[in-house]
Scaffold this motif. Structure first.
Motif, mmCIF file in Angstrom:
data_model
loop_
_atom_site.group_PDB
_atom_site.id
_atom_site.type_symbol
_atom_site.label_atom_id
_atom_site.label_comp_id
_atom_site.label_asym_id
_atom_site.label_seq_id
_atom_site.Cartn_x
_atom_site.Cartn_y
_atom_site.Cartn_z
ATOM 1 N N TYR A 126 0.856 -1.178 0.000
ATOM 2 C CA TYR A 126 0.000 0.000 0.000
ATOM 3 C C TYR A 126 0.896 1.232 0.000
ATOM 4 C CZ TYR A 126 -3.733 3.216 0.984
ATOM 5 O OH TYR A 126 -4.617 4.246 0.898
ATOM 6 N N THR A 127 0.968 1.910 -1.134
ATOM 7 C CA THR A 127 1.970 2.954 -1.306
ATOM 8 C C THR A 127 1.393 4.342 -1.527
ATOM 9 O OG1 THR A 127 2.057 2.515 -3.688
ATOM 10 C CG2 THR A 127 3.609 1.326 -2.287
ATOM 11 N N SER A 128 0.061 4.480 -1.521
ATOM 12 C CA SER A 128 -0.488 5.809 -1.783
ATOM 13 C C SER A 128 -0.259 6.747 -0.611
ATOM 14 C CB SER A 128 -1.987 5.724 -2.080
ATOM 15 O OG SER A 128 -2.714 5.476 -0.894
ATOM 16 N N GLY A 129 -0.128 6.171 0.589
ATOM 17 C CA GLY A 129 0.047 6.994 1.771
ATOM 18 C C GLY A 129 -1.247 7.560 2.306
ATOM 19 N N GLU A 130 -2.321 7.519 1.514
ATOM 20 C CA GLU A 130 -3.585 8.120 1.920
ATOM 21 C C GLU A 130 -4.445 7.121 2.683
ATOM 22 O OE1 GLU A 130 -5.266 9.378 -1.742
ATOM 23 O OE2 GLU A 130 -3.827 10.986 -2.076
ATOM 24 N N GLN A 131 -5.453 7.635 3.333
ATOM 25 C CA GLN A 131 -6.346 6.789 4.112
ATOM 26 C C GLN A 131 -7.259 5.997 3.183
ATOM 27 O OE1 GLN A 131 -8.316 8.082 7.954
ATOM 28 N NE2 GLN A 131 -10.037 8.218 6.566
ATOM 29 N N ASP A 181 -0.741 23.654 10.680
ATOM 30 C CA ASP A 181 -0.544 22.830 9.485
ATOM 31 C C ASP A 181 0.649 21.928 9.737
ATOM 32 O OD1 ASP A 181 -2.448 23.997 7.359
ATOM 33 O OD2 ASP A 181 -1.369 25.781 8.074
ATOM 34 N N TYR A 182 0.655 20.795 9.032
ATOM 35 C CA TYR A 182 1.854 19.952 9.084
ATOM 36 C C TYR A 182 1.973 19.140 7.806
ATOM 37 C CZ TYR A 182 -0.963 15.801 10.407
ATOM 38 O OH TYR A 182 -1.859 14.767 10.440
ATOM 39 N N LYS A 183 3.172 18.627 7.592
ATOM 40 C CA LYS A 183 3.459 17.821 6.408
ATOM 41 C C LYS A 183 4.390 16.695 6.810
ATOM 42 C CE LYS A 183 6.422 19.333 3.385
ATOM 43 N NZ LYS A 183 7.106 20.047 2.277
ATOM 44 N N ILE A 184 4.066 15.472 6.375
ATOM 45 C CA ILE A 184 4.905 14.305 6.633
ATOM 46 C C ILE A 184 5.423 13.773 5.303
ATOM 47 C CG2 ILE A 184 4.992 11.962 7.579
ATOM 48 C CD1 ILE A 184 2.677 12.709 9.414
ATOM 49 N N ASP A 185 6.744 13.621 5.199
ATOM 50 C CA ASP A 185 7.383 13.040 4.013
ATOM 51 C C ASP A 185 8.028 11.713 4.403
ATOM 52 O OD1 ASP A 185 7.271 15.246 1.852
ATOM 53 O OD2 ASP A 185 8.042 16.308 3.609
ATOM 54 N N SER A 213 2.238 13.680 2.822
ATOM 55 C CA SER A 213 0.864 13.846 3.281
ATOM 56 C C SER A 213 0.775 15.142 4.066
ATOM 57 C CB SER A 213 0.447 12.672 4.172
ATOM 58 O OG SER A 213 -0.862 12.860 4.660
ATOM 59 N N THR A 214 -0.233 15.947 3.769
ATOM 60 C CA THR A 214 -0.426 17.217 4.472
ATOM 61 C C THR A 214 -1.635 17.134 5.384
ATOM 62 O OG1 THR A 214 -1.719 18.084 2.614
ATOM 63 C CG2 THR A 214 0.637 18.570 2.631
ATOM 64 N N ASN A 215 -1.421 17.503 6.642
ATOM 65 C CA ASN A 215 -2.492 17.556 7.639
ATOM 66 C C ASN A 215 -3.249 16.236 7.788
ATOM 67 O OD1 ASN A 215 -1.960 20.245 8.299
ATOM 68 N ND2 ASN A 215 -3.289 20.995 6.659
ATOM 69 N N ALA A 216 -2.556 15.129 7.593
ATOM 70 C CA ALA A 216 -3.178 13.815 7.749
ATOM 71 C C ALA A 216 -2.085 12.784 7.993
ATOM 72 C CB ALA A 216 -3.984 13.440 6.512
ATOM 73 N N PRO A 217 -2.408 11.715 8.703
ATOM 74 C CA PRO A 217 -1.423 10.650 8.882
ATOM 75 C C PRO A 217 -1.065 9.985 7.555
ATOM 76 C CG PRO A 217 -3.224 10.440 10.458
ATOM 77 C CD PRO A 217 -3.654 11.443 9.430
#
Length: 291
Positions: A126-131, A181-185, A213-217
């Motif tokens: 699972y590589t999209s990173g999105e929920q 705001d936050y961003k995870i790379d 991903s911005t503002n989300a796990p």
């Protein structure tokens, strides 16, 4: 999540009696824990906890399928114990006596062909990173089905097949701050495929990952070695960035774990110093446990 199977019906037998013959049938009641910290049966709540269906396949010692049931939990009967514990309860009937390996999958498609897929199925990384819309969860366990013994049962603990990376606690000048705001790379390698059931241990290949991903796990499958994680937070209108890189602190992603990024902002250097805490991504607490 924990699913407790309690076998009902038929009178008990002494320990000296042998296992019933193959054509004797029993029934089993499945109880799924509910509650504020447990699973939910509607998609308007926390999607991380949402379980829509549960598919159980039982393979006996002769490699024969004796259990194959897919249940819509919204149609289950809700029961509440005297201590306040709540359960979604349903019954599976006409199960041949035997010793089974139970393959339990939540939120799966209905194509779990046990002969060609079940014992060796792998899910794509699972590589999209999105929920996802539904979190695929699975468990493998053993159970003895004896229609003449009402005390038989098994406890099944479902685990998500993905890991979660999120923001934990951010402090500045000794005060906890909430980023506006936050961003995870995330950068590294994930397994190209890994087993639907953890115990099969057949992860293969690797796939490069570079997701933001911005503002989300971030939700990802298991990693083929350490990954690098960078967190950027906005606090009081300013951005602060910190990185956990390979060699500093290994982050090897494992299914059903939650990786919380905790940071301290240094007032002088204006840097975000990161550390990470890892804990099982638990949502279910079943008490008492029925075994």
């Amino acid at each position: 999540m924990v699913v407790a199977l309690c076998l009902l019906g038929f009178a008990g037998c002494s320990e000296e009696e042998e296992m019933p013959v193959k054509d004797e049938l029993g029934k089993t009641v499945l109880r799924v824990a509910l509650g504020p910290k447990d699973i939910v049966l509607d998609d308007e709540g926390d999607v991380e906890k949402y379980v829509k269906t549960l598919h159980i396949v039982g393979i006996d010692q002769n490699n024969a399928k004796g259990i194959d049931a897919e249940v819509n939990l919204t149609e289950a009967e809700i029961r509440e114990e005297g201590n306040g514990d709540k359960y979604a309860e349903f019954t599976i009937k006409e199960i041949p006596a035997g010793v089974y390996t139970l393959y339990s999958v939540a939120n799966a498609s209905n194509d779990l062909d046990w002969q060609t897929k079940l014992t060796s199925t792998t899910v794509a990384a699972y590589t999209s990173g999105e929920q996802p819309n539904l979190f695929l969860m699975s468990a493998i366990d053993n159970a003895r089905i004896d229609p003449n013994n009402s005390n038989n049962g098994a406890t099944i603990e479902l685990k998500r097949t993905v890991a979660k990376i999120g923001v934990g606690t951010i402090t500045m000048n000794g005060e906890e701050k909430t980023p506006t705001d936050y961003k995870i790379d995330v950068l590294g390698k994930l397994y190209s495929t890994y087993p639907l059931f953890e115990a099969t241990n057949t992860s293969t290949g690797s796939e490069d990952i570079n997701k933001t991903s911005t503002n989300a796990p971030v939700y990802l499958s298991e990693s083929n070695g350490p990954v690098n994680v960078t967190l950027t937070v906005t606090i009081d209108g300013k951005e602060y960035t910190g990185t956990l890189a390979d060699g500093e602190e290994d982050i090897v992603l494992k299914r059903n774990n939650y990786y919380a990024l905790n940071g301290t902002i240094d007032a002088q250097s204006q840097c975000l110093l990161l550390n990470i805490s890892v804990a099982p991504w638990e949502i279910v607490s079943l008490s008492p446990t029925y075994e």
